[in-house]
Design an enzyme around this catalytic site. Sequence first.
Site, PDB file in Angstrom:
ATOM      1  N   ARG A  93       0.852  -1.193   0.000  1.00  0.00           N
ATOM      2  CA  ARG A  93       0.000   0.000   0.000  1.00  0.00           C
ATOM      3  C   ARG A  93       0.889   1.245   0.000  1.00  0.00           C
ATOM      4  O   ARG A  93       1.507   1.578   1.008  1.00  0.00           O
ATOM      5  CB  ARG A  93      -0.926   0.015   1.221  1.00  0.00           C
ATOM      6  CG  ARG A  93      -1.798   1.275   1.261  1.00  0.00           C
ATOM      7  CD  ARG A  93      -3.028   1.150   2.133  1.00  0.00           C
ATOM      8  NE  ARG A  93      -2.744   1.128   3.553  1.00  0.00           N
ATOM      9  CZ  ARG A  93      -3.677   1.229   4.503  1.00  0.00           C
ATOM     10  NH1 ARG A  93      -4.958   1.344   4.162  1.00  0.00           N
ATOM     11  NH2 ARG A  93      -3.353   1.177   5.777  1.00  0.00           N
ATOM     12  N   ASP A 125      -4.055   3.291  13.977  1.00  0.00           N
ATOM     13  CA  ASP A 125      -3.217   3.888  12.947  1.00  0.00           C
ATOM     14  C   ASP A 125      -3.711   5.303  12.666  1.00  0.00           C
ATOM     15  O   ASP A 125      -4.525   5.841  13.419  1.00  0.00           O
ATOM     16  CB  ASP A 125      -3.166   3.022  11.679  1.00  0.00           C
ATOM     17  CG  ASP A 125      -4.499   2.961  10.930  1.00  0.00           C
ATOM     18  OD1 ASP A 125      -5.437   3.694  11.286  1.00  0.00           O
ATOM     19  OD2 ASP A 125      -4.584   2.180   9.964  1.00  0.00           O
TER      20      ASP A 125
END
Length: 553
Positions: A176, A461
């Site tokens: 990613r 996150d």
Amino acid sequence: MASPTIQHTTPQGISVAVFGELDARQREVLTDEALEFLGYLHTKQNTKRLELLAARKDARAKVAAGEQLDFEKSTRTIREDDSWRVAPLAPGLKDRRVEITGPVDRKMTINALNSGAKCWLADFEDASSPYWDNMISGQVNLYDAIRHDIDFTSEQGKAYRLKKPALAQMPTIIVRPRGLHLDESHIEVDGEPLAGSLMDFGLYFFHNAAKLVELGRGPYYYLPKLEHHLEARWWNCVFNKAQDYLGIPQGTIRATVLIETITAAFQMEEILYQLRDHAAGLNAGRWDYIFSIIKTYRDSGADYVLPDRADVSMTQPMMRAYTDLLVRTCHKRGASAIGGMAAFIPESSNPERTKEALRKVREDKTREAKDGFDGSWVAHPGLVPTCMGVFDELLLDAPHQIRTNKREDVVPSADALINVQATTGSITEAGLDTNIEVGIRYMDAWLNGSGAAAINGLMEDAATAEISRSQIWQWIHTGTQAQRTDGSTKTITTEWVSQKIEEGFAGLTRYDGDRLDHAKELFAESALSEKFEDFLTLPAYERYLSADAKVSA
């Protein structure tokens, strides 16, 4: 910033300058040939990237002016044409029942590849603090892992190594890259910063594409934070140019798109269509999606105010509409539908809490599997067996549900996707306190170079920090009331939140080298300012660059 570490001019006259410090292994990643490739991608794609970012602001302004989101009339023929399909599932992407996510540091790389999951989302984005060393070392780690030549020894002397099975038995790596909005300020092309997305994509592709094909896999990616199908087209152009540049057959790249913005939810079919020769699937990412709803409707009044984060579960009506439509869209077009994150961190010291949490994980993954998802995410290796067991029970020997669970019962509805008013739950003082604690503690970890932080038994996150500060901003600007523990209510104001931030900060445990003072300052600025910052990590990155420049001076 200091003088360039590397200054290279390509045969086409493109100037590429690298400003970050580099060790010997990192220099192996930034070869002249790799820099020429990055320079090529930048000159071909950066102007359009900036245009797409400007278009995001225009689209948000229309919502702020009262225009309601809807399915695009101009692309109706794409949605109604039942004949097209995405590319066939690629090697290593046919069975994705459990995917583990995490940053690309050396220890996590080894743990992820030893986890028993089917895939690993190697994250240069929300689970990684985009410090220069993190980004470059991550490329080194992936290079070594693909060649089965990686080990790590911690400061405490604990050794980490890959298990014996060859690459074919390890989780498929899906990288990613950073979102389109983030620059990599340590690399400049003709005086302009390189897009972080192009750096992360480009270095991984340049060094590993041919090797992955040789090993029976391929260069696979997760694409984050897309807001429009034209951004998917931009990525498709990147893929085409990259494959031609290296002589890799067209269609070798595969991409799974995270549908984690409210605008992208209205364009799922168009996104798959734009990427159809490279598309592998779509993912339903809960946390960024909630953040996107808050950000998009932040000044649209009380009807668009969400309750405490913990109450915005995947069973809420608007979340069900989003995930059901995602499964229907994917299976209609031959793509994989990947579910959301199980963020719980097992605790050996608290078996009862772990048992209860695993029960909830199993319940959540069972819902996803029955809804038609082909796989799901976990944040910790300890959750892999639970998630795997759920999908094993449902799928048996089948690799996915694409042909068997079409979800033709789902009727696309614009109203259902934005039915925030039907969300149940409360806005509480405890929820405000949680947002403050998570926001400050996460930004402390981020400023210390860690993009994934264990907080109160959950792996947090950047997306959860974004929810924390954006909810507070919206609550203040809509005059929202919070329920207090004594049964009374209190209006959430700048003054009260400021007081709560100070109280919450005073209760945090300090440690050597913490960045809590700066974290509190950053969080307070973003939550309490009159102007809404699009991404909390943008001012945080500027702070990092300023500190980096002082160290280099």
